[in-house]
Design an enzyme around this catalytic site. Structure first.
Site, short mmCIF file in Angstrom:
data_model
loop_
_atom_site.label_atom_id
_atom_site.label_comp_id
_atom_site.label_asym_id
_atom_site.label_seq_id
_atom_site.Cartn_x
_atom_site.Cartn_y
_atom_site.Cartn_z
N ARG A 58 -1.36 30.59 -11.37
CA ARG A 58 -2.18 30.66 -12.59
C ARG A 58 -3.67 30.57 -12.27
NH1 ARG A 58 0.86 26.20 -15.42
NH2 ARG A 58 2.12 26.32 -13.55
N GLU A 95 3.29 17.01 -9.44
CA GLU A 95 3.73 16.13 -10.52
C GLU A 95 5.26 16.23 -10.66
OE1 GLU A 95 1.95 17.13 -14.27
OE2 GLU A 95 2.73 15.34 -15.24
P1 AMP Z 1 -1.37 18.30 -9.79
O1 AMP Z 1 -1.19 18.65 -8.34
O2 AMP Z 1 -0.51 17.11 -10.19
O3 AMP Z 1 -2.82 18.12 -10.17
O4 AMP Z 1 -0.77 19.51 -10.63
C1 AMP Z 1 -1.53 20.65 -10.84
C2 AMP Z 1 -0.73 21.92 -10.82
O5 AMP Z 1 0.55 21.79 -11.44
C3 AMP Z 1 -1.49 22.96 -11.57
O6 AMP Z 1 -1.60 24.08 -10.72
C4 AMP Z 1 -0.70 23.23 -12.82
O7 AMP Z 1 -0.52 24.61 -12.93
C5 AMP Z 1 0.63 22.50 -12.66
N1 AMP Z 1 0.87 21.47 -13.71
C6 AMP Z 1 1.02 20.14 -13.51
N2 AMP Z 1 1.25 19.48 -14.65
C7 AMP Z 1 1.24 20.39 -15.63
C8 AMP Z 1 1.40 20.34 -17.06
N3 AMP Z 1 1.62 19.18 -17.70
N4 AMP Z 1 1.29 21.49 -17.75
C9 AMP Z 1 1.07 22.68 -17.10
N5 AMP Z 1 0.93 22.79 -15.77
C10 AMP Z 1 1.01 21.68 -15.03
#
Ligand code: AMP
Length: 175
Positions: A58, A95
């Site tokens: 994305r 996550e």
């Molecule tokens: P993080 O590494 O935890 O900061 O997660 C970021 C990545 O996971 C991003 O590239 C987002 O596309 C995806 N992501 C994580 N949590 C969500 C969420 N609640 N909604 C949409 N995309 C998420």
């Protein structure tokens, strides 16, 4: 125009407890998408950078359009085994799972100043991995711009502790 109105929130996707912030509804509206790209471009002007990098997939949607406006090269940070030439590679926690991202060894040159763009920051694990890829490549991280910041998850604070400059367009609490 409030870009928040164009983000669809889907409970329990991809697993229970996650409130998924869906950007497809934003990019499927041409005015909202154009406004979003213009805002990221405006914010980018306060960073000192000569390349833009984004995280699959994305992140690519937003960053490639901003690269076009900024007239800067666009570097793809891709999931494991997607890039055909020699790569640097970083493993990290998501996550909801684990992942690896890679960059071609010749994409980022010594002393390049790389602005990293992604759709969303949650825990910051992905962004930290992207920064590591830039650093392994001998480049410098110019900073980060995210469309969405899930501020309760602390990702931006984590990046700021590394003294990285961070900007966001939209903030949501929680997961
Ligand atoms: P993080 O590494 O935890 O900061 O997660 C970021 C990545 O996971 C991003 O590239 C987002 O596309 C995806 N992501 C994580 N949590 C969500 C969420 N609640 N909604 C949409 N995309 C998420």
């Amino acid at each position: 125009m409030d870009l928040k109105d164009y983000i669809r929130s889907i409970p329990d996707y991809p697993k229970k407890g996650i409130l998924f912030r869906d950007i497809t509804t934003l990019i499927e509206d041409e005015k909202a998408f154009a406004h979003c790209i213009n805002l990221i471009f405006q914010k980018s002007q306060s960073f000192s950078f000569n390349k833009i990098a984004a995280i699959e997939s994305r992140g690519f949607v937003f960053a490639s359009a901003v690269s076009y406006l900024a007239k800067k090269p666009f570097v793809m940070l891709r999931k494991k085994n997607k890039l055909p030439s020699e790569t640097h590679s970083v493993d990290f926690e998501l996550e909801y799972g684990k992942a690896t991202i890679e960059v071609h060894k010749d994409s980022i040159k010594k002393n390049d100043k790389v602005l990293i763009i992604d759709d969303l920051i949650a825990t910051g694990g992905t962004a930290e991995a992207a920064a590591k890829l830039v650093n392994i490549s001998d480049g410098n991280v110019a900073g980060f711009i995210f469309v969405i910041n899930l501020f309760d998850l602390g990702g931006c604070d984590k990046l700021k502790k590394h003294t990285y400059k961070v900007e966001n367009l939209i903030e949501f609490p929680g997961h």
